[in-house]
Write an enzyme that holds these catalytic residues in place. Structure first.
Site, PDB file in Angstrom:
ATOM      1  N   HIS A 229     -19.246  78.281 -12.684  1.00 49.74           N
ATOM      2  CA  HIS A 229     -18.624  78.552 -11.382  1.00 49.74           C
ATOM      3  C   HIS A 229     -17.903  79.908 -11.327  1.00 49.74           C
ATOM      4  O   HIS A 229     -18.110  80.698 -10.414  1.00 49.74           O
ATOM      5  CB  HIS A 229     -17.610  77.452 -11.046  1.00 49.74           C
TER       6      HIS A 229
ATOM      7  N   LYS B  40     -25.372  70.834 -13.756  1.00 53.44           N
ATOM      8  CA  LYS B  40     -24.621  71.346 -14.873  1.00 53.44           C
ATOM      9  C   LYS B  40     -24.009  70.183 -15.647  1.00 53.44           C
ATOM     10  O   LYS B  40     -23.953  69.095 -15.069  1.00 53.44           O
ATOM     11  CB  LYS B  40     -23.558  72.342 -14.417  1.00 53.44           C
TER      12      LYS B  40
ATOM     13  N   LYS C 115     -21.119  77.127  -1.503  1.00 58.03           N
ATOM     14  CA  LYS C 115     -19.916  77.232  -0.660  1.00 58.03           C
ATOM     15  C   LYS C 115     -20.082  78.417   0.295  1.00 58.03           C
ATOM     16  O   LYS C 115     -20.491  79.502  -0.113  1.00 58.03           O
ATOM     17  CB  LYS C 115     -18.663  77.397  -1.522  1.00 58.03           C
TER      18      LYS C 115
HETATM   19  C1  BG6 Z   1     -17.340  70.591 -11.197  1.00 64.27           C
HETATM   20  C2  BG6 Z   1     -16.474  70.350 -12.402  1.00 64.27           C
HETATM   21  O1  BG6 Z   1     -18.504  71.282 -11.552  1.00 64.27           O
HETATM   22  O2  BG6 Z   1     -16.612  71.346 -10.241  1.00 64.27           O
HETATM   23  C3  BG6 Z   1     -15.208  69.631 -12.006  1.00 64.27           C
HETATM   24  O3  BG6 Z   1     -17.192  69.581 -13.347  1.00 64.27           O
HETATM   25  C4  BG6 Z   1     -14.489  70.394 -10.919  1.00 64.27           C
HETATM   26  O4  BG6 Z   1     -14.355  69.459 -13.124  1.00 64.27           O
HETATM   27  C5  BG6 Z   1     -15.451  70.706  -9.770  1.00 64.27           C
HETATM   28  O5  BG6 Z   1     -13.421  69.611 -10.463  1.00 64.27           O
HETATM   29  C6  BG6 Z   1     -14.792  71.611  -8.749  1.00 64.27           C
HETATM   30  O6  BG6 Z   1     -15.605  71.697  -7.614  1.00 64.27           O
HETATM   31  P1  BG6 Z   1     -15.003  71.755  -6.156  1.00 64.27           P
HETATM   32  O7  BG6 Z   1     -16.171  71.953  -5.256  1.00 64.27           O
HETATM   33  O8  BG6 Z   1     -14.277  70.459  -5.946  1.00 64.27           O
HETATM   34  O9  BG6 Z   1     -14.068  72.908  -6.154  1.00 64.27           O
END
Ligand code: BG6
Length: 494
Positions: free
Chosen positions: A247, A155, A189
């Protein structure tokens, strides 16, 4: 476990070091990679395999130490990297791909890879289309008989509906949809995947999983990190594009989808696409944005967003966004899905909370009970992955007093979990050709369609009063006000 070469474009990049290679190491350690697996790094920097691999190992070892994990398992690391190759190349030049083809042929002859190659595009999104064009022009994406060629695309997939459509169109000129693996690491996850098991492997919950019993749903993805060194990326991206149509929408899809006919990739993805298709484009009054100013996280003073490196001192980029979304289908009509995500919030906290409708109060009218507490089902994604159910119970004593209590399941207590960052499952799935946890072209476009009105609105209207929340707080006031208008409140973060 298929034999394969995995070519990482952006071999020296942050993503490769932090997430992709550690995930490969975990897979290798768990015996999930074939003996005929070869890692190939490609980047502009001059160098050789030895230096590249050594740098990765040092990075991984110190990250593991910082996380309080055991020492790196040298045997597993050596198994993963013994045959690794590194190629210095400019990805914008055609001769790079000719050279890459020759390298892959020779690796194949040496290590018996059966022609399988997984290309991992850990590079800026502006390169996705051009790199795929070049790979195709050099014949590297061609699949012959059993020999597969697949591409993982990171992404952001587009920055709005039009660009996502254009990108899909572009890459699908050279690749078949079945060769494209659009990454959304939230799907790797464990708790996110567990939502399907929770809903469809239990007879208990599904009959109340609808508008008859659920009042509303809250999705929170709160982060404590700021933008760190990613200022230039974040300035043109912002919280909405960075987190919501990807997400956050994947979390919503898991909760809102209908039961798939099977767990086959397209059966699952069809049901998710149905959710996005039923979502109404967001209304301007149902969106709120914010930006953090200087503040404290615990005892630590942290700068405001506008003071971060590579950020304009008058930046109007949002670091927080909240929305009220609606899924206009038989199951969810009238049940708002409130979502919020932001950086530099009070706690790292990701949860999906379903609030059930209240029980009739009549029976308790003569008891000293002001109000019955709400029943919540909380799917905790991070930290402390698990599921909680909050309900009302009688407080011990002579009077009928009611308190809200919780039943709790946490992964850590029940299962012995190996360290993982979510990329393990996803890379493994790409190697075995299972796209269930990857995004399909139509899903990506449907999701952008829902958030596009907010982007259009913001493009014409500057935010006022930025920065409008303090680092280390729960976010801007407009977010609380949005729920208040509906007579609701956000759950506490953490
Ligand atoms: C990424 C974003 O896709 O996901 C980031 O670009 C973000 O900004 C991250 O911090 C969060 O992922 P995780 O797994 O750390 O919750």
């Amino acid at each position: 476990m298929p034999s394969a070469a995995m070519v990482i474009f952006g071999a020296h990049g942050d993503l490769t070091k932090r997430l992709v290679v550690p995930a490969l190491y975990h897979l290798c350690r768990a015996g999930k990679l074939s003996e005929h697996f070869v890692l190939v790094g490609m980047d502009r920097t001059d160098g050789d395999a030895g230096g590249w691999v050594q740098g990765l190992k040092e990075f991984l070892a110190s990250a593991m130490q910082a996380a309080g994990q055991e020492r790196i398992d040298d045997k597993a690391w050596d198994r993963l990297t013994a045959n690794a190759a590194y190629m210095q190349g400019d990805i914008t030049r055609s001769d790079t791909y000719k050279q890459l083809g020759e390298l892959l042929d020779s690796l194949d002859k040496k290590h018996g890879l059966e022609g399988h190659v997984l290309f991992y595009l850990a590079v800026g999104d502006r390169f996705f289309g051009p790199v795929i064009d070049e790979l195709a022009a050099a014949g590297l994406t061609k699949q012959v008989a059993e020999r597969w060629r697949r591409v993982i695309v990171e992404k952001p997939f587009g920055h709005d509906l039009a660009s996502a459509k254009a990108l899909n169109e572009h890459i699908l000129k050279s690749l078949d949809e079945s060769q494209v693996f659009r990454m959304d690491h939230f799907l790797g996850k464990e708790t996110v995947q567990n939502i399907m098991a929770f809903r469809f492997a239990n007879g208990m919950f599904e009959h109340m999983w609808n508008r008859d019993r659920i009042d509303h749903v809250q999705v929170t993805v709160a982060e404590t990190v700021g933008v760190e060194q990613r200022g230039s990326f974040y300035e043109v991206t912002g919280a909405l594009r960075d987190m919501v149509p990807n997400h956050v929408f994947q979390l919503i899809a898991m909760v809102a989808m209908e039961p798939p006919v099977s767990f086959a990739a397209d059966d699952v993805r069809n049901k998710k696409a149905d959710v996005f298709a039923a979502m109404l484009p967001v209304k301007g009054e149902h969106v709120c944005r914010g930006q953090y100013g200087a503040g404290h996280l615990g005892d630590k003073a942290v700068p405001g967003y506008r003071e971060e490196p590579h950020v304009a001192p008058d930046s109007s980029t949002e670091t927080y966004v909240a929305m009220r979304l609606e899924i206009d289908n038989w199951r969810w009509a009238g049940v708002p899905f409130y979502v919020r995500t932001g950086k530099r919030l009070t706690k790292r906290w990701t949860e999906i909370a379903l609030r059930f409708k209240e029980a009739p109060y009549a029976l308790f009218q003569d008891a000293p009970v002001d109000r019955l507490g709400a029943n919540w089902l909380i799917i905790q994604i991070q930290p402390d992955e698990g599921i909680r159910l909050s309900f009302n119970a009688k407080r011990p004593g002579t009077r009928m007093e009611i308190d809200t209590v919780e039943m709790d399941f946490t992964y850590a207590e029940w299962f012995n979990q190996e360290p993982a960052n979510g990329y393990e499952t996803l890379i493994f799935d790409a190697l075995i050709g299972d796209a269930t946890l990857y995004q399909r072209a139509d899903q990506v476009e449907l999701a952008w369609r829902v958030v596009q009105p907010a982007l259009d609105l913001w493009a014409t209207r500057q935010p006022s009063g930025f920065p409008d929340y303090t680092a280390g707080s729960d976010g801007p006031a407009c977010s609380d006000a949005m729920l208040k208008r509906d007579g609701r409140v956000w759950r506490k973060i953490g």
